[in-house]
Structure formats: structure tokens, C-alpha cells
Write an enzyme that holds these catalytic residues in place. Structure first.
Site: not given
Ligand code: AMP
Ligand code: TRP
Length: 328
Positions: A113, A194, A197
Site C-alpha cells: 500500500k 490478484k 477492490k
């Protein structure tokens, strides 16, 4: 013997997708038959990255509705918003006091992140400690999650052991429940990463609430390769292998069986069959979602928070007593 406890959480960041469903939520629903389940919309986790407060409110309710539509039954499971049960934050602080910062700095989700531009704040850094607190608060035994949460669960187990060694046997050591296939559903536009969202490309994921037309378009445009055989080979053919896993999970047919049927019929036919399978799997969820009333769901969540607080208070006293904090 007492029934064992299951705990899991979903972040209310909107965009609940097929990866969430096949990797985790499907198991949440099934486990309700044989365990005491505690399911939480983890809003405190979601504020560790940049967010819009107004949007957050609607995303939170949407997440609760999606979970109910998939089959989370608030009459059987404890189901609530994390921030309405302050005991999560208290336990997180207590566990934080025994978490080496070096371990947190090695968490891949944190590093990813920050690499993607999120501010490296204390909340994002301590995110896995709050997750450990969620799980340990209820003395959970089993945690249904996707593969990306494996490392966080290892930390949770480690913290439970540290706590028990220092303060006496309080927490069971929880096990992860990670599905054999679909523990890592891949992006449709980049099958080497992957499904997520937060990917800026909407076509990278199928949302649980996507209409059949949209599902079909996204699956038809899924990135594959130029060799025409449908075969399971995650390294050599990641796109096709991902679609095979998805179809197998949605139809409960084995991958071998699907390869036998679609192996040489071409990608077009195969993708249409995958789309049919996904549309059929999502149809009852979309249907149930349409029939949920916002006010009613909000009321159910308030009641869930009350029940969860009552339960959490009991566990909180045990931890306070073990650690030498004053009783409440
Ligand atoms: P989150 O969206 O981060 O709140 O994740 C909710 C649950 O879905 C967690 O248990 C994740 O491990 C799981 N999950 C998220 N993305 C995927 C994916 N692409 N494949 C399988 N499981 C996933
Ligand atoms: N960190 C999890 C995720 O991003 C969500 C989560 C928070 C969770 N608390 C949890 C999952 C406790 C399982 C158990 O997906």
C-alpha cells in the site's frame, strides 16, 4: 464441548467482488451451520487509507447488505460494524504494546500500500494488530480468509502465544480457513496480480452486484493468451487458469472435467460458459440484495452492535484482569 467460534471481517470500501466471495464470503455463509460465527464490517480498518466520509457511509451500509444478501444471517451470527464495539480498539492497543515494530514493517500488505502511494501512517502500520484484536477479542478458533490475509493471521497466532506466555492462557490459537482453489482470484485484466477492490480499472474485477450483461462483457474481455487450448497451467496460462478456477468454484465441477469439455472448443465458447456460470452463481445474491430495505438493515446492525458489545464486555474483563488493568 462448547461450539467453536468463527470470526472474520470485510472492509466497507465498496466494490465487493468475486474474489471476496469465492475466497472468503462463501465460507462465512457455510460455517454458520456448525459454528458460533461473528462477522464484522471492519470500518476502522477502512479509514487507514484516504477516504471520503459521505461515500464511506453508503459503502458501509452497502457492505452490510451485500453480506446479508450472500447469506449472512443476523439471527444466527453476530453481525455488526466494528467501530460500534469499542473493545476492538482497546484490545488492539494492549496487543500493540507487545508487537515488535520490525514485524509490522515486514507485512507485505503494508509495504504494497505504501509502494502504491498511500501515506505511511500509524493506522496503516498497526492495521494487522487491530485485525488480531478483532479475532482474539472473541476467542475465535477459526478465521475464513483469502490467501492475502495469511501473513496477518500468522501475526495473530504469534500475538496470542506471546500474550498467553506472558499473562496466562487466555486466547485459543486461531486457525486460518483458506480455500484450496480460489484463495487468490486473479485480476481479469492482469492475471498475474490478484483481483482487488482498489484497482483503478473496473474491468479487472466482477462485482457481486454487477448485472449479467456487465459480467459477460468483463469475462469476454478477460486477458488470456494466444495459444488456443483451455488447460490448467497457472504459470504458463494464468488468465485461462484463473477462469477455470472461477468456473469450477461457481459450478462445483472439477477443473479436469471442465478441461475435458472445453479443452479444444476455443476461448470464445469457454468464456461464454464461464460467464454463464458466474451469472448463475451471483443471481440469487443480486436478487436478495434488491429485496433488502436500508432502514431495516440499519436497525439490524444497531441490534448486532448491542449484542456484540455485551459479549465483548465479558471478554474485555478477562483481558483487563490478566494484564493488571483496572476492572471496568
Ligand atoms: P477485503 O476486501 O480486503 O476486506 O477482503 C475480504 C476478504 O476477501 C478477505 O478474507 C480477503 O482475503 C478476501 N479476498 C480479497 N481479495 C481476494 C481475491 N482476489 N481472491 C480471494 N480472496 C480475496
Ligand atoms: N484485513 C482483512 C482484509 O483486508 C479484513 C479483516 C479485518 C479481517 N479484521 C479481520 C479478516 C479479522 C479476518 C479476521 O481483508
Amino acid at each position: 464441548m462448547d461450539r467453536q467460534t468463527v470470526f472474520s471481517g470485510l472492509q466497507p470500501t465498496g466494490n465487493v467482488h468475486l474474489g471476496n466471495y469465492l475466497g472468503a464470503l462463501r465460507n462465512w455463509v457455510k460455517l454458520q451451520d456448525s459454528y458460533d460465527c461473528v462477522y464484522c464490517v471492519v470500518d476502522l480498518h477502512a479509514i487507514t487509507v484516504d477516504y471520503d466520509p459521505k461515500q464511506f457511509e453508503s459503502d458501509r451500509l452497502e457492505a452490510a447488505k451485500v453480506l446479508m444478501a450472500t447469506g449472512i444471517d443476523p439471527d444466527r451470527s453476530l453481525f455488526y460494524f466494528q467501530s460500534q464495539v469499542p473493545q476492538h480498539s482497546e484490545l488492539s492497543w494492549i496487543l500493540g504494546a507487545m508487537t515488535p515494530t520490525g514485524v509490522l514493517g515486514r507485512m507485505t500488505q503494508y509495504k504494497d500500500k505504501v509502494a502504491k502511494g498511500e501515506a505511511a501512517n500509524l493506522g496503516l502500520f498497526a492495521y494487522p494488530v487491530l485485525m488480531a484484536a478483532d479475532i482474539l477479542l472473541y476467542h475465535a478458533n477459526l478465521v475464513p480468509i483469502g490467501d492475502d490475509q495469511r501473513q496477518h493471521l500468522e501475526l495473530t497466532r504469534d500475538l496470542a502465544e506471546r500474550f498467553n506466555n506472558r499473562f496466562g492462557e487466555v486466547f485459543p490459537i486461531p486457525d486460518a480457513l483458506i480455500p484450496e482453489t480460489t484463495s487468490r482470484v486473479m485480476s481479469l485484466t492482469d492475471p498475474t496480480s490478484k483481483m482487488s477492490k482498489t484497482d483503478p480499472n473496473d474491468k479487472s474485477r466482477v462485482l457481486i452486484l454487477d448485472s449479467p450483461d456487465v459480467v459477460r462483457k468483463k469475462i469476454r474481455s478477460a486477458v488470456t493468451d494466444s495459444d488456443p487450448d483451455v488447460r490448467f497451467d497457472p504459470a504458463g496460462k494464468p488468465g485461462i487458469s484463473n477462469l477455470l478456477e472461477i468456473m469450477s468454484a461457481c459450478t462445483e465441477r472439477s477443473i479436469d472435467d471442465l478441461v475435458e469439455e472445453y479443452g479444444s472448443r476455443g476461448y470464445g465458447k469457454f468464456k461464454d460458459a464461464v460467464a454463464d456460470a458466474v451469472i448463475a452463481a451471483l443471481a440469487p445474491i443480486r436478487n436478495a440484495y434488491e429485496n433488502l430495505d436500508d432502514e431495516e438493515v440499519a436497525r439490524i446492525m444497531r441490534r448486532g452492535a448491542l449484542d456484540a458489545r455485551t459479549k465483548a464486555e465479558g471478554f474485555q474483563q478477562i483481558v483487563r484482569e490478566a494484564t493488571g488493568l483496572a476492572a471496568l
